[in-house]
Scaffold this motif. Structure first.
Motif, PDB file in Angstrom:
ATOM      1  N   MET A   8       0.836  -1.201   0.000  1.00 24.40           N
ATOM      2  CA  MET A   8       0.000   0.000   0.000  1.00 24.40           C
ATOM      3  C   MET A   8       0.874   1.257   0.000  1.00 24.40           C
ATOM      4  SD  MET A   8      -3.373   0.259   2.350  1.00 24.40           S
ATOM      5  CE  MET A   8      -4.625   1.519   2.131  1.00 24.40           C
TER       6      MET A   8
ATOM      7  N   GLN B 242      -1.566  -6.457  -4.615  1.00 25.75           N
ATOM      8  CA  GLN B 242      -2.430  -5.316  -4.308  1.00 25.75           C
ATOM      9  C   GLN B 242      -2.904  -5.471  -2.866  1.00 25.75           C
ATOM     10  OE1 GLN B 242      -3.380  -7.210  -7.368  1.00 25.75           O
ATOM     11  NE2 GLN B 242      -1.762  -5.959  -8.272  1.00 25.75           N
ATOM     12  N   THR B 243      -3.340  -4.377  -2.281  1.00 19.89           N
ATOM     13  CA  THR B 243      -3.865  -4.417  -0.911  1.00 19.89           C
ATOM     14  C   THR B 243      -5.363  -4.156  -0.963  1.00 19.89           C
ATOM     15  OG1 THR B 243      -1.775  -3.609  -0.001  1.00 19.89           O
ATOM     16  CG2 THR B 243      -3.733  -3.420   1.392  1.00 19.89           C
TER      17      THR B 243
ATOM     18  N   PHE C  60      -6.062  -1.084  -3.350  1.00 19.25           N
ATOM     19  CA  PHE C  60      -5.013  -0.061  -3.395  1.00 19.25           C
ATOM     20  C   PHE C  60      -3.792  -0.626  -4.110  1.00 19.25           C
ATOM     21  CE2 PHE C  60      -7.709   0.962   0.137  1.00 19.25           C
ATOM     22  CZ  PHE C  60      -7.725   2.341   0.225  1.00 19.25           C
TER      23      PHE C  60
ATOM     24  N   MET D 271      -6.519   4.045  -5.555  1.00 16.78           N
ATOM     25  CA  MET D 271      -7.533   3.185  -4.962  1.00 16.78           C
ATOM     26  C   MET D 271      -8.728   3.077  -5.904  1.00 16.78           C
ATOM     27  SD  MET D 271      -9.438   5.564  -2.041  1.00 16.78           S
ATOM     28  CE  MET D 271     -10.618   4.277  -1.623  1.00 16.78           C
TER      29      MET D 271
END
Length: 434
Positions: free
Chosen positions: A193, A381-382, A317, A226
């Motif tokens: 992130m 990805q987060t 994110f 995001m």
């Protein structure tokens, strides 16, 4: 710097908050192994624990202006640096070809800035980026790392016959001494992130202590994005499973399962098909000008419009970093091709002019992207999952704000405060990335 000006997404309004209820004391389910940061002293007193001294190798030089006292090295920092002594973390990062090859290409692309110049590698790990810089003709490279991996880095440097060029310093950037200005700072500081781990602060410290005016920082810019995501397979695997377990109704487990699965952010890979809208910028960072105070709390407003009818399971994110020359440098004569291209629709929102101002010339920049549409990286990805999905229609507006702040418990952790509203309902989701 909060999300204003060119990077504001224009949402200004109070949410009628409905808090997502949480059960105390439960950690996330299936959480990916976390990386930890390399930029600070293993010795809490800030000493050079392995005696890789600078002044002995440089001769007589005038020290730079004395800096204010560095922040203390906490027990959390010590544990964090210790985690980077494990070879597995470095193996994972080096085997990430998109990451490592992009850095190598960036070094060769900027060889004219490096050849015959002085470089500092912040959080050098095994020393591979320092060696790349030496191979590109650097006069001298200071490889700084607070973890005990610095001992192995020194051996790697010796094995490659580069001890006359690469000087390994075991300690925090805030504590080690370099008695000359440097021309280039290179660092792979990005956490999940982007801002998790808070290593960018060490790069800023190195910049403010040693970098010459107009010096090069690689990477030069970073942008966190995001977007709302739909991930029914993940939800079904973690939650719906409990509806029928070998013919037994275990739905009483579902609320606890949601808490365990979705309390904390999840590091995983999604595809462009999971993304419901164009992404928006949460934070854009110019490494030449960013201040440490800007990173204490990052606030961004957003307003999305769903491109399809689907359940929204959370927010994804990801980030790009760009390797470009200082603004004052002569124009480039050749264009570079990104190893991990971030120029897809996932990384630039066509609907918001402000989101497109982060690059002076996008076709000229070498970019490492962790977008769902880019080649995979170890950052993946987060995803910040909601406890219950929200059904959205095509063209439905999803708006709100996100606040990312350093945890008071441990500055390496990141607090995430999400406010979101859709179809007349408003919610708040809070979590900690630890």
């Amino acid at each position: 710097m909060q999300s204003g000006g060119d990077y504001s997404n224009g949402f200004h309004g109070e949410l009628d908050r409905v808090e997502e209820k949480q059960l105390p004391g439960l950690s996330s389910f299936g959480r990916a192994k976390r990386r930890s940061t390399r930029g600070g002293a293993h010795d809490p007193r800030g000493g050079l624990t392995n005696g890789f001294m600078v002044s002995d190798q440089l001769g007589e030089q005038n020290p730079l202006e004395t800096q204010k006292s560095p922040p203390p090295c906490t027990d959390f920092d010590v544990a964090y640096f210790h985690s980077y002594a494990h070879v597995g973390i470095h193996e994972e990062m080096i085997k990430d070809r998109a990451r490592t090859e992009t850095y190598k290409e960036a070094i060769m692309q900027h060889q004219s800035f490096i050849q015959g110049k002085v470089v500092v590698d912040v959080g050098c790990g095994t020393g591979i980026l320092s060696i790349f810089c030496a191979q590109a003709g650097a006069k001298r490279v200071y490889a700084v790392d607070a973890s005990d991996i610095a001992v192995q880095a020194n051996e790697v440097v010796k094995a490659n016959g580069l001890s006359d060029k690469v000087i390994v310093l075991h300690g925090r950037v805030e504590d080690v001494e370099i008695d000359e200005e440097v021309d280039v700072i290179i660092s792979e500081w990005m956490g999940y992130m982007l801002l998790y781990e808070s290593m960018l602060g060490s790069v800023i410290t190195a910049r403010d202590r040693w970098l010459k005016p107009g010096g090069l920082i690689l990477p030069s810019h970073a942008t966190l994005y995001m977007a709302p995501v739909s991930h029914p397979d993940r939800y079904s695997h973690s939650i719906d499973f409990w509806r029928n377990v070998y013919g037994i109704d275990m739905s009483a487990m579902m609320q606890l399962a949601k808490q365990c699965a979705f309390e904390e952010p999840s590091v995983e890979s999604i595809s462009g098909e999971n993304v419901l809208t164009w992404p928006e910028v949460v934070k854009h960072i110019d490494c030449q000008t960013v201040k440490i105070q800007e990173l204490d709390s990052v606030i961004a407003s957003y307003k999305f419009k769903s491109m399809m009818r689907a359940p929204m399971h959370g927010f994804g994110f990801w980030f790009d970093v760009e390797f470009s020359e200082p603004a004052s440098s002569p124009a480039k004569t050749t264009s570079a091709t990104s190893v991990a291209s971030g120029s897809s629709s996932m990384t630039m929102s066509p609907s918001r002019e402000g989101n497109q101002k982060k690059r002076s010339n996008p076709s000229d920049a070498l970019v490492l992207s962790t977008s769902p549409e880019a080649p995979p990286t170890h950052w993946q990805q987060t995803i910040v999952y909601l406890y219950d999905p929200v059904d959205v229609e095509q063209d439905q507006v999803i708006e709100g704000s996100v606040t990312l702040s350093q945890s008071k418990e441990n500055r390496r952790f990141m607090n995430i405060h999400l406010e979101y509203s859709s179809a007349g309902r408003s919610f708040v989701k809070e979590s900690v990335m630890r």
